[in-house]
Design a protein around this motif. Structure first.
Motif, PDB file in Angstrom:
ATOM      1  N   ARG A 241       0.834  -1.213   0.000  1.00 36.36           N
ATOM      2  CA  ARG A 241       0.000   0.000   0.000  1.00 36.36           C
ATOM      3  C   ARG A 241       0.861   1.252   0.000  1.00 36.36           C
ATOM      4  O   ARG A 241       0.549   2.243  -0.676  1.00 36.36           O
ATOM      5  N   LEU A 242       1.958   1.210   0.760  1.00 34.83           N
ATOM      6  CA  LEU A 242       2.873   2.368   0.782  1.00 34.83           C
ATOM      7  C   LEU A 242       3.459   2.617  -0.603  1.00 34.83           C
ATOM      8  O   LEU A 242       3.525   3.757  -1.068  1.00 34.83           O
ATOM      9  N   THR A 243       3.879   1.540  -1.284  1.00 37.43           N
ATOM     10  CA  THR A 243       4.438   1.685  -2.624  1.00 37.43           C
ATOM     11  C   THR A 243       3.402   2.232  -3.593  1.00 37.43           C
ATOM     12  O   THR A 243       3.692   3.124  -4.406  1.00 37.43           O
ATOM     13  N   ALA A 244       2.171   1.680  -3.518  1.00 45.28           N
ATOM     14  CA  ALA A 244       1.120   2.157  -4.414  1.00 45.28           C
ATOM     15  C   ALA A 244       0.805   3.637  -4.171  1.00 45.28           C
ATOM     16  O   ALA A 244       0.607   4.408  -5.118  1.00 45.28           O
ATOM     17  N   THR A 245       0.779   4.030  -2.889  1.00 47.69           N
ATOM     18  CA  THR A 245       0.514   5.443  -2.578  1.00 47.69           C
ATOM     19  C   THR A 245       1.634   6.334  -3.091  1.00 47.69           C
ATOM     20  O   THR A 245       1.383   7.400  -3.674  1.00 47.69           O
ATOM     21  N   ALA A 246       2.889   5.909  -2.891  1.00 48.69           N
ATOM     22  CA  ALA A 246       4.016   6.701  -3.378  1.00 48.69           C
ATOM     23  C   ALA A 246       3.986   6.826  -4.903  1.00 48.69           C
ATOM     24  O   ALA A 246       4.231   7.905  -5.459  1.00 48.69           O
ATOM     25  N   GLU A 247       3.668   5.719  -5.592  1.00 45.19           N
ATOM     26  CA  GLU A 247       3.588   5.778  -7.060  1.00 45.19           C
ATOM     27  C   GLU A 247       2.435   6.666  -7.507  1.00 45.19           C
ATOM     28  O   GLU A 247       2.560   7.400  -8.492  1.00 45.19           O
ATOM     29  N   ARG A 248       1.318   6.619  -6.784  1.00 39.68           N
ATOM     30  CA  ARG A 248       0.179   7.464  -7.146  1.00 39.68           C
ATOM     31  C   ARG A 248       0.510   8.939  -6.927  1.00 39.68           C
ATOM     32  O   ARG A 248       0.142   9.798  -7.751  1.00 39.68           O
ATOM     33  N   ILE A 249       1.227   9.239  -5.832  1.00 34.47           N
ATOM     34  CA  ILE A 249       1.629  10.630  -5.592  1.00 34.47           C
ATOM     35  C   ILE A 249       2.603  11.096  -6.662  1.00 34.47           C
ATOM     36  O   ILE A 249       2.528  12.229  -7.162  1.00 34.47           O
ATOM     37  N   ALA A 250       3.552  10.200  -7.037  1.00 35.51           N
ATOM     38  CA  ALA A 250       4.508  10.575  -8.078  1.00 35.51           C
ATOM     39  C   ALA A 250       3.821  10.803  -9.410  1.00 35.51           C
ATOM     40  O   ALA A 250       4.239  11.668 -10.200  1.00 35.51           O
ATOM     41  N   ALA A 251       2.750  10.041  -9.696  1.00 28.93           N
ATOM     42  CA  ALA A 251       2.059  10.193 -10.973  1.00 28.93           C
ATOM     43  C   ALA A 251       1.136  11.408 -10.987  1.00 28.93           C
ATOM     44  O   ALA A 251       1.036  12.115 -11.999  1.00 28.93           O
ATOM     45  N   THR A 252       0.448  11.658  -9.860  1.00 33.02           N
ATOM     46  CA  THR A 252      -0.535  12.748  -9.826  1.00 33.02           C
ATOM     47  C   THR A 252      -0.001  14.026  -9.192  1.00 33.02           C
ATOM     48  O   THR A 252      -0.652  15.075  -9.309  1.00 33.02           O
TER      49      THR A 252
ATOM     50  N   ASP B 229      -0.073  14.758  -6.187  1.00 37.20           N
ATOM     51  CA  ASP B 229      -1.078  15.145  -5.198  1.00 37.20           C
ATOM     52  C   ASP B 229      -0.708  14.493  -3.868  1.00 37.20           C
ATOM     53  O   ASP B 229      -0.779  13.271  -3.711  1.00 37.20           O
ATOM     54  N   ALA B 230      -0.296  15.324  -2.899  1.00 38.74           N
ATOM     55  CA  ALA B 230       0.153  14.814  -1.604  1.00 38.74           C
ATOM     56  C   ALA B 230      -0.994  14.589  -0.628  1.00 38.74           C
ATOM     57  O   ALA B 230      -0.753  14.323   0.542  1.00 38.74           O
ATOM     58  N   ARG B 231      -2.231  14.630  -1.100  1.00 38.54           N
ATOM     59  CA  ARG B 231      -3.361  14.416  -0.200  1.00 38.54           C
ATOM     60  C   ARG B 231      -3.654  12.942   0.018  1.00 38.54           C
ATOM     61  O   ARG B 231      -4.460  12.598   0.885  1.00 38.54           O
ATOM     62  N   HIS B 232      -3.036  12.063  -0.747  1.00 39.71           N
ATOM     63  CA  HIS B 232      -3.264  10.632  -0.572  1.00 39.71           C
ATOM     64  C   HIS B 232      -2.658  10.161   0.753  1.00 39.71           C
ATOM     65  O   HIS B 232      -1.646  10.688   1.214  1.00 39.71           O
ATOM     66  N   ARG B 233      -3.269   9.143   1.329  1.00 43.39           N
ATOM     67  CA  ARG B 233      -2.780   8.563   2.571  1.00 43.39           C
ATOM     68  C   ARG B 233      -2.845   7.041   2.477  1.00 43.39           C
ATOM     69  O   ARG B 233      -3.634   6.484   1.704  1.00 43.39           O
ATOM     70  N   ILE B 234      -2.005   6.377   3.290  1.00 46.11           N
ATOM     71  CA  ILE B 234      -2.014   4.925   3.361  1.00 46.11           C
ATOM     72  C   ILE B 234      -3.047   4.497   4.402  1.00 46.11           C
ATOM     73  O   ILE B 234      -3.090   5.026   5.509  1.00 46.11           O
ATOM     74  N   GLU B 235      -3.867   3.535   4.038  1.00 46.78           N
ATOM     75  CA  GLU B 235      -4.879   3.041   4.969  1.00 46.78           C
ATOM     76  C   GLU B 235      -4.210   2.163   6.023  1.00 46.78           C
ATOM     77  O   GLU B 235      -3.544   1.176   5.705  1.00 46.78           O
ATOM     78  N   LEU B 236      -4.372   2.520   7.284  1.00 45.79           N
ATOM     79  CA  LEU B 236      -3.754   1.785   8.387  1.00 45.79           C
ATOM     80  C   LEU B 236      -4.746   0.778   8.949  1.00 45.79           C
ATOM     81  O   LEU B 236      -5.952   1.022   8.977  1.00 45.79           O
ATOM     82  N   PRO B 237      -4.258  -0.375   9.417  1.00 45.74           N
ATOM     83  CA  PRO B 237      -5.171  -1.363  10.009  1.00 45.74           C
ATOM     84  C   PRO B 237      -5.733  -0.851  11.319  1.00 45.74           C
ATOM     85  O   PRO B 237      -5.075  -0.094  12.039  1.00 45.74           O
ATOM     86  N   PRO B 238      -6.968  -1.244  11.654  1.00 48.97           N
ATOM     87  CA  PRO B 238      -7.549  -0.782  12.929  1.00 48.97           C
ATOM     88  C   PRO B 238      -6.847  -1.428  14.104  1.00 48.97           C
ATOM     89  O   PRO B 238      -6.268  -2.513  14.003  1.00 48.97           O
ATOM     90  N   GLY B 239      -6.896  -0.750  15.224  1.00 45.88           N
ATOM     91  CA  GLY B 239      -6.293  -1.290  16.442  1.00 45.88           C
ATOM     92  C   GLY B 239      -5.592  -0.198  17.217  1.00 45.88           C
ATOM     93  O   GLY B 239      -5.280   0.877  16.680  1.00 45.88           O
ATOM     94  N   PRO B 240      -5.327  -0.454  18.496  1.00 51.29           N
ATOM     95  CA  PRO B 240      -4.633   0.555  19.316  1.00 51.29           C
ATOM     96  C   PRO B 240      -3.201   0.745  18.856  1.00 51.29           C
ATOM     97  O   PRO B 240      -2.580  -0.177  18.314  1.00 51.29           O
ATOM     98  N   PRO B 241      -2.639   1.935  19.046  1.00 49.56           N
ATOM     99  CA  PRO B 241      -1.248   2.179  18.624  1.00 49.56           C
ATOM    100  C   PRO B 241      -0.241   1.273  19.318  1.00 49.56           C
ATOM    101  O   PRO B 241       0.823   1.006  18.773  1.00 49.56           O
ATOM    102  N   ALA B 242      -0.550   0.799  20.520  1.00 53.06           N
ATOM    103  CA  ALA B 242       0.417  -0.035  21.242  1.00 53.06           C
ATOM    104  C   ALA B 242       0.662  -1.372  20.546  1.00 53.06           C
ATOM    105  O   ALA B 242       1.687  -2.004  20.755  1.00 53.06           O
ATOM    106  N   ARG B 243      -0.282  -1.807  19.693  1.00 53.43           N
ATOM    107  CA  ARG B 243      -0.137  -3.085  19.009  1.00 53.43           C
ATOM    108  C   ARG B 243       0.408  -2.935  17.595  1.00 53.43           C
ATOM    109  O   ARG B 243       0.407  -3.897  16.836  1.00 53.43           O
ATOM    110  N   GLU B 244       0.823  -1.776  17.215  1.00 56.67           N
ATOM    111  CA  GLU B 244       1.324  -1.573  15.870  1.00 56.67           C
ATOM    112  C   GLU B 244       2.695  -2.229  15.719  1.00 56.67           C
ATOM    113  O   GLU B 244       3.535  -2.169  16.619  1.00 56.67           O
ATOM    114  N   ASP B 245       2.921  -2.848  14.554  1.00 56.79           N
ATOM    115  CA  ASP B 245       4.226  -3.429  14.268  1.00 56.79           C
ATOM    116  C   ASP B 245       5.083  -2.414  13.515  1.00 56.79           C
ATOM    117  O   ASP B 245       4.681  -1.265  13.303  1.00 56.79           O
ATOM    118  N   GLU B 246       6.286  -2.851  13.118  1.00 60.38           N
ATOM    119  CA  GLU B 246       7.225  -1.936  12.475  1.00 60.38           C
ATOM    120  C   GLU B 246       6.689  -1.428  11.141  1.00 60.38           C
ATOM    121  O   GLU B 246       6.855  -0.253  10.795  1.00 60.38           O
TER     122      GLU B 246
END
Length: 468
Positions: free
Chosen positions: A195-206, A208-225
């Motif tokens: 998703r990060l790669t797709a967002t970066a490629e979409r920003i490079a093509a358009t 437009d820096a308004r795009h964001r990567i969709e993050l999985p739901p859950g508390p921040p304490a359980r986030e992985d690297e």
């Protein structure tokens, strides 16, 4: 060796990360599965052979205990039956051998050596009557005779073969499971990266820096690297979007602000180009207007250049005394605004305090605050500057007694080119306070604005004196 490394590097470059991760995971799991199967095969073969050896040793012990007549016994056979042992007794001296040279089990010098006690007992693999046999040769107690006990080992070989086939099937299944797990791990683990790669490629093509990567739901304490990387990338995109928006707004505002003075400059220049048609008084007025407009445009351009600077040049940073800097700036402001009464109040503890900074830039910050206060003060009105020292910061306040700041204008007083209704008739470009806040941020200070008690505007500059 170099060629091998080159081929490996080219292979890594040509294969996507997901494929490489899937292959690496599959190979790792497959190696573990095959290693476990191989270890299990070795253990099974060892245990089955050991059980056969124990059975031979036990049979030899029982035979030695119950045999009193050292001649031929009922156990003698030709090893034709899987569960029936072949038993024979061999004397150390061949001349005393009652059976002569005819033996079911082979007799050699090693057998005679065991019989007379010169060699220890031993196990041996051989073939009797076309069948695989494992034989145990030991010495009968207190006798110069060797006892040979043999059992067919084809049952062990069949069991080992069956175990090998079963473990091979398990290993093959493990390799297939490893491939599936590798694909699943690469697909699941690298989904945020995809998703990060797709967002970066979409920003490079358009662009437009308004795009964001969709993050999985859950508390921040359980986030992985990977999730934290995606969140950091979203934060970077937000900063980039703000920077691009601010840059576009700055260009648009600067274009709008420059349009009017440039038009006036061109008009006065064209007017002076036809100076032979003007009277001397008209030429003087046009020249004076041209000079004034040039100074305004020069000031505006210099302010824009100052605003384009994000941080202070480190070679110019030195230890400055804000109290002495404030006294110098107030003296200059009195010369520029002779009709305004400037007062300075410095607390005893703040007079000798020093902090790192660029003196010219800090002077510009203070002069912008004093000029803004003088601009809105009535003729003869006071402008009060006060410097106080806290335990870890210096507090500088500049107050005027003018109309103050309207509640609707208070959130925008530090915006570029923003001018309240009360200030549109006054000189200036609307960049002074924006520049003051930028200089304050570059020095680690905080500049705020508020309504002063009793009327007027109050600007507060808080400058830390200790490093965090």
């Amino acid at each position: 060796m170099t060629g091998t490394r080159g081929l490996g590097a080219r292979w890594r470059r040509r294969r996507p990360l997901r494929t490489r991760l899937a292959l690496a995971t599959s190979v790792a799991v497959a190696v573990v599965a095959l290693g476990v199967c191989a270890a299990a095969f070795v253990i099974i073969r060892h245990q089955m052979t050991r059980q056969l050896d124990l059975s031979l040793a036990q049979t030899a012990t029982q035979t030695a205990q119950r045999t009193h007549n050292w001649g031929p016994t009922a156990g003698d056979a030709s090893c034709q039956f899987p569960a029936t042992p072949c038993i024979q007794i061999v004397p150390a001296d061949p001349a005393k051998d009652p059976r002569g040279g005819y033996r079911t089990l082979p007799v050699d010098a090693g057998t005679r050596a065991v019989a007379d006690g010169r060699s220890p007992a031993y196990y041996r693999e051989l073939t009797v009557a076309g069948r695989p046999v494992r034989m145990y040769t030991s010495r009968l107690p207190h006798r110069d005779e060797a006892l040979q006990v043999a059992l067919r080992s084809d049952t062990v070989e069949r069991g080992v073969g069956q175990a090998a086939r079963a473990l091979s099937a398990v290993g093959a299944a493990g390799v297939l499971v490893a491939a599936g797990l590798g694909y699943w791990v690469s697909r699941t683990g690298l989904a945020p990266v995809a998703r990060l790669t797709a967002t970066a490629e979409r920003i490079a093509a358009t662009r437009d820096a308004r795009h964001r990567i969709e993050l999985p739901p859950g508390p921040p304490a359980r986030e992985d690297e990977i999730t934290r990387l995606a969140a950091s990338f979203n934060t970077m995109l937000g900063e980039l979007e703000q920077s691009v928006t601010a840059q576009r707004r700055l260009v648009a505002d600067a274009s709008h602000e420059l349009r009017t003075p440039l038009t006036a400059l061109r008009t006065n220049a064209e007017l002076l180009a036809r100076g032979d048609r003007l009277t001397e008084a008209q030429r003087d007025r046009a020249s004076a207007a041209l000079g004034r407009q040039l100074r305004e445009v020069t000031t505006l351009v210099n302010d824009l250049i100052e605003l384009a600077r994000d941080e202070e040049p480190q070679p110019l940073v030195e230890q400055v005394r804000p109290a002495a800097l404030l006294a110098h700036v107030v003296t200059t402001a009195r010369e520029h605004w002779p009709e305004i009464a400037f007062t300075v109040s410095v607390a005893p503890g703040a007079a000798e305090v020093t902090r790192p900074g660029v003196p010219a830039r800090l002077s510009r910050l203070l002069s912008n605050l004093l000029d803004n206060a003088a601009k809105f003060s009535p003729p003869g009105g006071p402008v009060e500057a006060a410097l106080d020292a806290g335990p870890d910061a210096l507090d500088l306040t500049v107050r005027d007694h003018g109309p103050g700041i309207a509640p609707g204008d208070l959130p925008h007083v530090f915006d570029r080119f923003y001018r309240a209704k009360a200030a549109r008739a006054l000189p200036g470009s609307g960049l002074g306070l924006a520049m003051a806040r930028q200089i304050a941020h570059a020095h680690g200070a905080e500049l705020t604005a508020e309504q002063a008690p009793g009327g007027g505007a109050l600007f507060r500059l808080r400058m830390p004196t200790r490093r965090p």
